[in-house]
Design an enzyme around this catalytic site. Structure first.
Site, mmCIF file in Angstrom:
data_model
loop_
_atom_site.group_PDB
_atom_site.id
_atom_site.type_symbol
_atom_site.label_atom_id
_atom_site.label_comp_id
_atom_site.label_asym_id
_atom_site.label_seq_id
_atom_site.Cartn_x
_atom_site.Cartn_y
_atom_site.Cartn_z
ATOM 1 N N ASN A 11 16.476 8.020 -3.384
ATOM 2 C CA ASN A 11 17.411 6.974 -3.842
ATOM 3 C C ASN A 11 17.640 7.038 -5.340
ATOM 4 O O ASN A 11 16.776 7.492 -6.077
ATOM 5 C CB ASN A 11 16.830 5.573 -3.587
ATOM 6 C CG ASN A 11 16.916 5.153 -2.141
ATOM 7 O OD1 ASN A 11 17.708 5.698 -1.371
ATOM 8 N ND2 ASN A 11 16.098 4.201 -1.771
ATOM 9 N N LYS A 40 11.087 6.199 -1.342
ATOM 10 C CA LYS A 40 9.664 6.471 -1.066
ATOM 11 C C LYS A 40 9.401 7.957 -0.857
ATOM 12 O O LYS A 40 8.373 8.484 -1.290
ATOM 13 C CB LYS A 40 9.209 5.693 0.171
ATOM 14 C CG LYS A 40 9.038 4.214 -0.094
ATOM 15 C CD LYS A 40 8.508 3.498 1.132
ATOM 16 C CE LYS A 40 8.668 2.000 0.984
ATOM 17 N NZ LYS A 40 7.980 1.446 -0.178
ATOM 18 N N THR A 213 -4.178 -0.350 2.345
ATOM 19 C CA THR A 213 -4.225 -0.581 0.891
ATOM 20 C C THR A 213 -4.295 -2.080 0.605
ATOM 21 O O THR A 213 -3.693 -2.893 1.314
ATOM 22 C CB THR A 213 -3.006 0.037 0.180
ATOM 23 O OG1 THR A 213 -1.815 -0.562 0.681
ATOM 24 C CG2 THR A 213 -2.941 1.539 0.382
ATOM 25 N N ASP A 245 3.181 4.726 -3.343
ATOM 26 C CA ASP A 245 3.669 6.109 -3.196
ATOM 27 C C ASP A 245 2.656 7.102 -3.764
ATOM 28 O O ASP A 245 2.395 8.151 -3.161
ATOM 29 C CB ASP A 245 5.029 6.278 -3.888
ATOM 30 C CG ASP A 245 6.127 5.499 -3.178
ATOM 31 O OD1 ASP A 245 5.984 5.264 -1.957
ATOM 32 O OD2 ASP A 245 7.115 5.108 -3.832
ATOM 33 N N GLY A 278 7.328 2.165 -14.539
ATOM 34 C CA GLY A 278 8.186 2.945 -13.649
ATOM 35 C C GLY A 278 7.411 3.589 -12.521
ATOM 36 O O GLY A 278 6.217 3.850 -12.638
HETATM 37 P P1 ADP Z 1 1.752 -1.690 -1.661
HETATM 38 O O1 ADP Z 1 2.548 -2.028 -2.895
HETATM 39 O O2 ADP Z 1 2.331 -0.584 -0.855
HETATM 40 O O3 ADP Z 1 1.332 -2.900 -0.855
HETATM 41 P P2 ADP Z 1 -0.810 -1.717 -2.957
HETATM 42 O O4 ADP Z 1 -0.359 -2.799 -3.871
HETATM 43 O O5 ADP Z 1 -1.898 -2.057 -1.990
HETATM 44 O O6 ADP Z 1 0.397 -1.025 -2.206
HETATM 45 O O7 ADP Z 1 -1.294 -0.512 -3.877
HETATM 46 C C1 ADP Z 1 -1.650 0.743 -3.361
HETATM 47 C C2 ADP Z 1 -2.938 1.206 -3.991
HETATM 48 O O8 ADP Z 1 -2.764 1.260 -5.404
HETATM 49 C C3 ADP Z 1 -4.115 0.281 -3.773
HETATM 50 O O9 ADP Z 1 -4.794 0.605 -2.578
HETATM 51 C C4 ADP Z 1 -4.969 0.572 -5.001
HETATM 52 O O10 ADP Z 1 -5.766 1.715 -4.757
HETATM 53 C C5 ADP Z 1 -3.950 0.898 -6.069
HETATM 54 N N1 ADP Z 1 -3.658 -0.282 -6.911
HETATM 55 C C6 ADP Z 1 -2.606 -1.132 -6.810
HETATM 56 N N2 ADP Z 1 -2.645 -2.103 -7.756
HETATM 57 C C7 ADP Z 1 -3.747 -1.848 -8.489
HETATM 58 C C8 ADP Z 1 -4.370 -2.471 -9.638
HETATM 59 N N3 ADP Z 1 -3.838 -3.567 -10.207
HETATM 60 N N4 ADP Z 1 -5.507 -1.934 -10.118
HETATM 61 C C9 ADP Z 1 -6.063 -0.843 -9.565
HETATM 62 N N5 ADP Z 1 -5.528 -0.197 -8.487
HETATM 63 C C10 ADP Z 1 -4.405 -0.685 -7.965
#
Ligand code: ADP
Length: 294
Positions: A11, A40, A213, A245, A278
């Site tokens: 995209n 994605k 996650t 991603d 980003g």
């Molecule tokens: P989605 O946006 O697809 O729901 P998540 O927010 O669960 O995905 O994020 C995917 C992965 O990124 C998490 O399992 C974690 O390992 C990492 N992650 C996301 N946010 C943080 C953060 N604030 N600190 C550390 N790791 C993070």
């Protein structure tokens, strides 16, 4: 070198920052505009290439002004685009995003992504047969997702399905899948369960292994037995766009080291991705992941 195939969306994200959201029929002067490469599929392909994998993308762009730059950006990251179709008289996938006061309004037009066919997946059979893993998400036609799961299963190549945006899938499709990588909300939708159900109980009910996650909390994984937890890495979060991603890409790249190690490295790579602005801007190189793990 790990060899991956990514089947998914590409995209152009068109981001306008405005003082407020316009009312219907109103024209408003915006403050800033940026266009960012996304989708994605494209994002996961770039993250995997940056982590050192040989990546082959199966996807589609339109013959509009965005098609070529979207492909060029993938090539610049080392992604092979031989299986990215250019659809005539069709727009590339776009997300028109208006941002105001920390909130956003988004209109996604799938464009060429809606034209990624099961036949394109069959055409990529040769590269898929030699792949260590295949990554697929759900921003493309559902029959193309199914074709990917079936071909991966037939070729004994593990397919990682990132079920986003989530919809309910037939159990027999999930049984063809090596891993699904939802968040809790997506897992509930995928299984047709109550959103309030405990995530561990959802994981136990999944017909295939799950890597779930949980944002800053890290991830949970289950291949059988009880769900296991991998703690998130402590970082200064700046922008979580693209964390999922990066997580999926790293999981695929490091899967050959075994699931617990792959999940740990995926958490580290995804944590690094949230420290920079980003979706693609934050995707790390292997040395950065190693440094965080040391
Ligand atoms: P989605 O946006 O697809 O729901 P998540 O927010 O669960 O995905 O994020 C995917 C992965 O990124 C998490 O399992 C974690 O390992 C990492 N992650 C996301 N946010 C943080 C953060 N604030 N600190 C550390 N790791 C993070």
């Amino acid at each position: 070198m790990t060899r991956l195939v990514v089947v998914g969306s590409i995209n152009m994200d068109l981001v306008t920052v405005a003082p407020r959201f316009p009312a219907p029929g109103e024209t408003l002067l915006g403050e800033r505009f940026v266009s960012v490469h996304g989708g994605k599929g494209g994002n996961q392909a770039v993250a995997a290439a940056r982590l050192g994998a040989e990546v082959h993308m199966v996807g589609a762009v339109g013959d509009d002004a965005f098609g070529q730059p979207l492909c060029d950006a993938l090539v610049a990251e080392g992604v092979d685009v031989k299986h990215v179709a250019r659809i005539e008289n069709f727009s590339s996938g776009t997300a028109s995003i208006t941002v105001s006061g920390g909130e956003n309004q988004i209109v996604v037009v799938p464009g060429a992504n809606a034209r990624i066919t099961p036949a394109q997946v069959s055409d990529a059979r040769r590269v898929m047969a030699c792949a260590d893993a295949v990554l697929v998400q759900m921003e493309i036609p559902i029959e193309t997702v199914e074709a990917t799961l079936r071909l991966g299963h037939e070729l004994h190549v593990p397919v990682i399905l990132n079920p986003a945006p989530a919809q309910r899938l037939p159990t027999d499709w999930l049984q063809l899948t090596r891993y699904i990588t939802p968040n809790q909300h997506e897992l509930a939708i995928l299984l047709g369960a109550e959103a309030s159900e405990d995530f561990r109980s959802l994981m136990r009910r999944s017909p295939c292994p799950v890597v779930l996650t949980r944002g800053a909390e890290g991830a949970w994984f289950r291949e059988g037995g009880e769900p296991q937890h991998q703690e998130g890495f402590h970082v200064e979060a700046v922008d979580s766009t693209g964390a999922g991603d990066t997580f999926n890409a790293a999981l695929a790249v490091f899967l050959h080291e075994g699931l617990p190690i792959a999940v740990r490295k995926a958490c580290a790579a995804a944590a690094l991705s949230v420290t920079r602005l980003g979706a693609r801007g934050g995707m790390p190189h292997p040395a950065e992941v190693d440094a965080l793990l040391a």
